[in-house]
Enzyme design. Structure first.
Site, short mmCIF file in Angstrom:
data_model
loop_
_atom_site.label_atom_id
_atom_site.label_comp_id
_atom_site.label_asym_id
_atom_site.label_seq_id
_atom_site.Cartn_x
_atom_site.Cartn_y
_atom_site.Cartn_z
N VAL A 243 0.88 -1.17 0.00
CA VAL A 243 0.00 0.00 0.00
C VAL A 243 0.92 1.22 0.00
CG1 VAL A 243 -2.14 0.94 0.96
CG2 VAL A 243 -1.46 -1.38 1.53
N HIS A 244 1.73 1.34 -1.04
CA HIS A 244 2.90 2.22 -1.06
C HIS A 244 2.69 3.59 -0.42
CE1 HIS A 244 4.68 -0.61 -3.94
NE2 HIS A 244 3.59 -0.53 -4.66
N ASP A 245 1.80 4.39 -0.99
CA ASP A 245 1.70 5.79 -0.59
C ASP A 245 1.19 5.97 0.83
OD1 ASP A 245 2.68 6.68 -3.03
OD2 ASP A 245 0.69 6.76 -3.93
#
Length: 315
Positions: A243-245
């Protein structure tokens, strides 16, 4: 100390989750505005998706300023093969009730940072860094208003996600990322690269907890993750999806969940195999001063506990 916060973003599935996360923490994150940039999908769609996030988060009053439609110098690229043609998969999109705020994102950044007290504004950057690079080129004095930059950007130990060595946000506009590091010398810069985002992964149980919250925001986040995570899992052979950001927001709220160290980082903007690479001098081989707090690890369960607790606050 609470952050006076602007988020520069290119939504994107994980961007939308990050925006909802930030909107759920008003006591810690005074979210003044969103500025949008072309990245995961073209600007019209990233700007619409940012306004949708405000609608879904019950914060329609947050102004959204549209920014750069293309990178500084390279040809534009997008990641609709990952995020879908609309930039968000798993949920239906529509035109939000609230229109874009007047004024270009670059002008808004210049105006806001010039008017701000010294070292007071945190800028979280979740996409290509084009808007800030343009603002700094036009008004280098605005660096005075920055408290810190927190970027979802780069890769070193993990390898890239758009080329073998480059992470998408940097690859999409490496000249902008290069300019930001150059102009922001002296500003605290934290990068959350793929090195850490690929350690903080979804699971069936973690998504089920979000869905089980019983609110609209929880269902939206769960639906997005159910659609977005499997393709990342297949491509990288991971047991869950990143869930990178959203790690940027978690770092702002609970930096103790993460670990890293200050290192020297440069951006490779030369055409060739290394184009867009973040050259992270982890062992200090170049003997150059550190310019980035490079995050390499994080508490995955702690992250999802924090995310779930905040999403529970939303409508």
């Amino acid at each position: 100390m609470p952050h006076t916060l602007i988020i520069d973003t290119d939504p994107g599935a994980d961007d939308v989750i990050a925006l909802l996360f930030a909107m759920a923490a008003p006591e810690a994150l005074k979210l003044e505005a969103l500025t949008t940039v072309a990245g995961n999908v073209p600007l019209a769609k990233t700007s619409r998706n940012a306004r949708l996030a405000c609608e879904w988060g019950g914060r329609p009053g947050i102004p959204v300023h549209a920014g750069a439609e293309r990178p500084l110098r390279r040809a534009a690229i997008h990641a609709d093969h990952v995020h879908g043609q609309e930039g968000i998969t798993g949920v239906a999109v529509h035109e939000p009730a609230v229109s874009l705020a007047e004024g270009h994102a670059v002008d808004h950044l210049i105006r806001t940072l010039r008017a701000a007290p010294a070292h007071s504004v945190t800028l979280a950057m979740l996409g290509p860094q084009t808007n800030l690079a343009l603002a700094l080129e036009q008004a280098p004095d605005i660096v005075r208003g920055l408290r810190e930059l927190v970027l979802m950007a780069g890769a070193h130990f993990n390898g890239g996600n758009i080329t073998p060595v480059a992470e998408f946000n940097v690859f999409a506009d490496p000249h902008a990322a290069e300019a930001v590091l150059r102009h922001c010398s002296g500003v605290p810069v934290t990068m959350l690269p793929l090195d850490v985002t690929h350690r903080i992964l979804t699971s069936e149980a973690r998504i089920a907890r979000l869905r089980g919250l019983g609110n609209r925001a929880g269902r939206i986040v769960a639906d997005i993750l159910d659609a977005y995570a499997p393709q990342e899992m297949r491509h990288y052979g991971l047991p869950g999806g990143p869930v990178h950001d959203a790690t940027v927001i978690a770092w702002l709220l609970a930096p103790s969940l993460f670990s890293g160290r200050a290192i020297h980082v440069e951006i490779d903007s030369r055409e060739g195999m290394g184009f867009g690479q973040t050259v992270a001098d982890w062992h200090g081989s170049l003997g150059r001063a550190a310019n980035v707090n490079w995050i390499v690890d994080g508490d995955a369960q702690g992250f999802f506990d924090l995310l779930t607790a905040h999403i529970a606050r939303l409508p």
